[in-house]
Design an enzyme around this catalytic site. Structure first.
Site: not given
Ligand code: GLU
Length: 508
Positions: A263-265
């Protein structure tokens, strides 16, 4: 006669392009090139609520940076346009209505409040989020429960409505995925997806089928997350155009991060890029780092993406785009998730930097140095510096640290690393070295090294013990390429000055 190969990348312009998105582009591109077909980009912007300004331009800039230019798109033109779904709006309703007439879809007039009420009323512990499906459709306000007259009246009055597919209660549908083989679904478990929205726009489900047909797509490749939608698409193909018209499908494996789906996170958390290029969310101002700005070469980025889910079955890891076109095959794409390993990604980049010619690195490195306030005296110097330090650079951005001492006097000198072993003999050696170098007529690495070693020998000192102080005097720290190469490139005046400055510091 087999169909001409035509494939598409169909992004929704909702933000930056994630690793997985670029891999989808790449596999499409490789497949098209390998089979002498066409690769097109279709912008899927029918969900106006998710539209993000700038995202479309970003997608095209990314493809340009990666060298994966489509043959047809909003920007490249082509005979199958428009290539933006919002501009094809008028073409979808007739298909949705055709399905209603055939009893394969229906009008639904439920308001958002009624839908919410349904979710509350039918919620049970076994079914915490009830769907609009065959068990529920007959309890709702739609053309299946209203009379034909009521339905016509509502439509004539312009009542807000959607068109939903009527999923068969009890059918098995299947297709053969190029990677996964036969995949089967029970239609009874799938909800009655909306095909046409209240604003007259199609949903992805209707638009993807209508457009893949209109654009004569022969093979449709997309991420695994779309697999659950496949039964809806299969039925739409069957109802609208005939199942034999359906493109061949392949669903690519997920890209996994340190904890499940990447994920982006994860990027922010573990300090690696997840997007192809920097992306700033226009609403929140949040910046997500890109591989480009992190210092990756597009060749390395493509190479590492190709291997995230595919391999040729050999030990080879370094592939150019041309080679990938030749070797890639959809049958060798894995179905299991592909784990992204940032250390390995950096390894690819290092390999690519090492094998890149100075000429191809020059523009990027030149810009980077300039952006970091380093003044490069000439192209020739820049080329020599690149040649000397490229082996030491894993990321393009490493060139700044690895070469700044060529362009400006080091701000700090690690005298602490020299002092403990600094003595009168070494001092004498460097004083003599200055004298010798001052008189040198040839200023090349070879001569400088010979003279250095001769003086060491005369003074009965080991050159090995003198090299580190010399390096620190010139560079400021314990790094950099061969010290005589550095001195040769710095030139006489600068080399002598750096030795003198450092000796003064060592004196204090
Ligand atoms: N618009 C879909 C997406 O954003 C495309 C899926 C497909 O390629 O069919 O991923």
């Amino acid at each position: 006669m087999s169909k001409r190969v035509r494939v598409r990348f169909a992004p929704s312009p909702t933000g930056g392009l994630h690793l997985g998105g670029v891999r989808t582009v790449l596999y499409n591109y490789l497949f098209a090139r390998k089979h002498g077909g066409d690769f097109l980009v279709r912008i899927e912007d029918t969900d106006q609520t998710r539209y993000v300004a700038g995202a479309e331009e970003y997608i095209f800039n990314t493809l340009k940076w990666c060298g994966l230019e489509p043959d047809e798109s909003v920007q490249h033109g082509g005979n199958f346009g428009p290539y933006r779904q919002s501009e094809r709006k008028a073409s979808y309703r007739q298909y949705a209505e055709q399905l209603v007439l055939a009893g394969q879809a229906y009008y639904a007039f439920d308001t958002p409040e009624e839908l919410e009420k349904m979710r509350q009323d039918f919620k049970t512990t076994e079914n915490p989020s009830p769907q609009y499906d065959h068990t529920i459709r007959l309890k709702m306000r739609n053309s299946l429960t209203l009379s034909a007259e009521e339905t016509s009246q509502l439509l004539a009055a312009g009542t807000r409505h959607v068109i939903r597919i009527k999923m068969p209660e009890n059918e098995t549908v299947s297709f053969t995925d190029m990677i996964r083989g036969e995949v089967r679904f029970e239609t009874g478990t799938v909800d009655d997806k909306v095909l046409l929205k209240a604003d007259g726009m199609p949903t992805y489900h209707l638009a993807v089928v209508v457009d893949d047909k209109a654009m004569e797509i022969s093979h449709a490749f997309r991420g695994e997350e779309w697999l659950p939608s496949a039964p809806v698409h299969i039925l739409l193909w069957k109802y609208l155009f005939g199942i034999d018209q359906m493109p061949q499908w392949a669903h690519f494996p997920l890209i996994l991060g340190p904890n499940g789906k990447l994920s982006k996170r994860d990027g922010a958390k573990y300090g690696f890029p997840v997007f192809a290029m920097n992306w700033t969310d226009p609403k929140t101002g949040e910046l997500t780092e890109g591989f480009k700005e992190k210092g990756f070469l597009p060749e390395a980025f493509i190479n590492l993406l190709a291997l995230l889910g595919w391999n040729e079955g050999t030990e080879q890891e370094i592939y150019s785009l041309e080679e990938l076109v030749e070797k890639f095959s959809m049958e060798r794409v894995h179905s299991a998730g592909a784990k992204f390993d940032y250390e390995k990604a950096k390894w690819f980049n290092h390999e690519w930097i090492k094998q890149s010619g100075v000429g191809s690195l020059e523009p990027g490195v030149g810009n980077l140095l300039k952006e970091n306030g380093l003044e490069v005296p000439s192209r020739e110097t820049l080329r020599k510096v690149i040649e000397l330090v490229k082996e030491r650079c894993t990321l393009l951005t490493d060139f700044v640290q690895q070469s700044s001492f060529f362009f400006k006097t080091p701000e700090t000198i690690d005298t602490a690393a020299v002092k403990p072993k600094w003595n009168e003999a070494k001092k004498l050696f460097f004083t003599e070295l200055i004298r010798n170098y001052e008189l040198a007529t040839d200023w090349d690495a070879h001569t400088l090294e010979n003279n250095f070693k001769e003086i060491a020998a005369v003074n009965e000192l080991k050159p090995g013990e003198l090299m580190l102080p010399f390096r620190i005097m010139l560079v400021g720290g314990k790094y950099g390429p061969g010290v005589f190469d550095i001195a040769a490139l710095l030139g006489k005046a600068e080399t002598l000055q750096r030795i003198e400055t450092a000796m003064k510091l060592l004196q204090d």
